[in-house]
Design a protein around this motif. Structure first.
Motif, PDB file in Angstrom:
ATOM      1  N   ASP A  97       0.827  -1.204   0.000  1.00 28.16           N
ATOM      2  CA  ASP A  97       0.000   0.000   0.000  1.00 28.16           C
ATOM      3  C   ASP A  97       0.863   1.257   0.000  1.00 28.16           C
ATOM      4  O   ASP A  97       0.462   2.297  -0.542  1.00 28.16           O
ATOM      5  N   TYR A 120      -5.997   7.570   1.708  1.00 20.44           N
ATOM      6  CA  TYR A 120      -6.026   6.120   1.532  1.00 20.44           C
ATOM      7  C   TYR A 120      -6.548   5.434   2.796  1.00 20.44           C
ATOM      8  O   TYR A 120      -7.355   4.499   2.729  1.00 20.44           O
ATOM      9  N   ASP A 132     -10.033   3.228   3.498  1.00 19.74           N
ATOM     10  CA  ASP A 132      -9.966   1.902   4.114  1.00 19.74           C
ATOM     11  C   ASP A 132     -10.882   1.823   5.333  1.00 19.74           C
ATOM     12  O   ASP A 132     -11.727   0.928   5.450  1.00 19.74           O
ATOM     13  N   THR A 170       1.535   2.490  -3.431  1.00 20.80           N
ATOM     14  CA  THR A 170       0.393   3.221  -3.968  1.00 20.80           C
ATOM     15  C   THR A 170       0.335   4.634  -3.419  1.00 20.80           C
ATOM     16  O   THR A 170       0.111   5.598  -4.161  1.00 20.80           O
TER      17      THR A 170
END
Length: 427
Positions: free
Chosen positions: A349, A371, A375, A352
């Motif tokens: 992650d 992000y 989540d 990203t």
């Protein structure tokens, strides 16, 4: 030929027609006869077509596509399609309810719960987002350092694991005074990640082995090394199928910032300091100048007297140190024990998030929060509305896709190309 960049200074593009001291105060900002309305229109265009504008539009576009997916995967909406032409209002009403309920639930689960009746219930979602974002931001900063130097550190996952392993072991076996214990454990995590990443750096510098292949393989080595450690008596206190280490000592715990009712800990402050450090390293230090120079052109850097091989090793060491710090913060601040899944998908992650933040510390900080919000909010959305959390993964993937392809976003919204001299317009 343009002059080379000086160490310790951030490069600034010269304005067209400016002298060595910059544009004089009497020189107008724009062509002769330029009006205030034209300047405002040009500034608005630069904002819309620049990096920030394209990022916002990419996020909006991902949410729109996510809304379409929610509409056509919700039973209450699809059931109205059988009589759409006789009563189209039912379809649009059901579609609006499905999308709004899902996104409102995501917001309430990740930012502010406006239905809460106390400080804890109102702000608990935001603190959870900050908690989840903390190791993600730190690990992404490490990946970004490598990216800026022209290296691809795909091994952040293994470096997070080694950092958590070193920090956790120091945390539950050593007995040190308050403050000293947590600092030593954090340093141990930093060293664990730096050593693990330096293996790839040395192999790249000495043998030419590609760091992508080496770091991917080291991820597996770290994973199974931890799995072995968790079967040994000195590293685990359980013989179950899911063993874990003893809990780190109280002196090694990162202190909570808002009390026992929240999980947010001092690791978030460490993430802020890490972002400031990376900014200083890459824009104000001699080593940062070397990193960027090698990343731009290794051959020219070698001809200029910069040790490229040494720089490769240093870049990977710094990158791994930050990933190891992320692992240390994870085990000392949130998990408290080392398990086989201590890293989760954190290292992947982080790649990203580094791409989302365009490898810039400020961008990574906010990309990590975004992000993490997706989540945390996705789990809340699934619990409140039954919307599959897989749709959140789709939205995350679409955000990355659109941000990584600014020309695609500009083509969809029919935006003009950014002006070459517009600050922040380069995507």
């Amino acid at each position: 030929m343009s002059q080379p960049e000086e160490p310790g200074t951030a490069p600034e593009a010269a304005e067209p027609g400016a002298d060595l001291t910059g544009r004089g105060p009497s020189q107008p900002d724009g062509p002769p006869g330029d009006t205030g309305e034209a300047r405002a229109s040009r500034a608005l265009r630069d904002a819309a077509t620049g990096t920030f504008g394209v990022t916002v539009l990419a996020f909006v576009l991902a949410l729109v596509i996510g809304a379409l997916l929610i509409v056509f995967t919700t039973d209450s909406v699809t059931s109205t399609l059988s009589y759409f032409f006789s009563r189209p209002g039912d379809f649009f009403s059901a579609a609006w309810s499905a999308v709004s309920d899902s996104y409102v639930a995501m917001f309430r689960g990740s930012i502010i719960n406006d239905r809460g009746w106390s400080f804890t219930t109102v702000f608990h979602p935001l603190t959870e987002t900050m908690t989840v974002a903390t190791p993600l931001i730190i690990a992404a900063l490490g990946v970004a350092v490598a990216f800026r130097a022209g290296l691809f550190n795909i091994g952040a996952q293994g470096q997070v694991i080694l950092g958590a392993t070193f920090a956790g072991y120091i945390g539950f076996t050593w007995h040190l005074p308050v403050v000293v214990h947590v600092v030593v454990a954090i340093v141990g995590g930093i060293l664990g990640g730096a050593i693990w990443a330096s293996i790839a750096g040395v192999l790249r510098a000495r043998t030419g082995a590609h760091e992508v292949i080496v770091t991917i393989m080291l991820n597996y080595v770290a994973l199974y090394f931890l799995a072995y450690l968790l079967t040994t008596r000195f590293f685990t206190h359980s013989s179950s199928n899911q063993p874990k280490s003893p809990a780190v000592g109280p002196n090694a715990n990162l202190p909570l910032l808002l009390g026992e009712q929240f999980r947010l800990n001092a690791g978030f402050l460490v993430a802020i300091l890490a972002a400031v450090f990376v900014w200083w390293l890459m824009t104000r230090s001699t080593w940062g100048f070397r990193f960027r120079a090698v990343g731009s052109n290794p051959n020219a850097s070698r001809n200029a007297g910069i040790g490229v091989a040494t720089t490769f090793i240093a870049v990977m060491a710094v990158s791994g140190a930050l990933a190891g710090l992320a692992g240390a913060v994870q085990v000392l601040g949130t998990e408290k024990s080392v398990t086989g899944g201590i890293a989760g998908s954190l290292g992947f992650d982080a790649i990203t998030v580094a791409l989302l933040g365009r490898s810039k510390p400020m961008g990574i900080f906010f990309a990590g929060l975004l992000y993490a919000a997706l989540d945390v909010g996705g789990r809340s959305m699934e619990a409140a509305t039954g919307t599959p959390i897989d749709l959140v993964l789709v939205i995350q993937s679409l955000v990355v896709l659109f941000i990584a392809a600014p020309p695609l976003v500009r083509a969809i919204f029919r935006l003009p190309a950014p002006r070459p001299d517009a600050k922040g317009a380069h995507a």
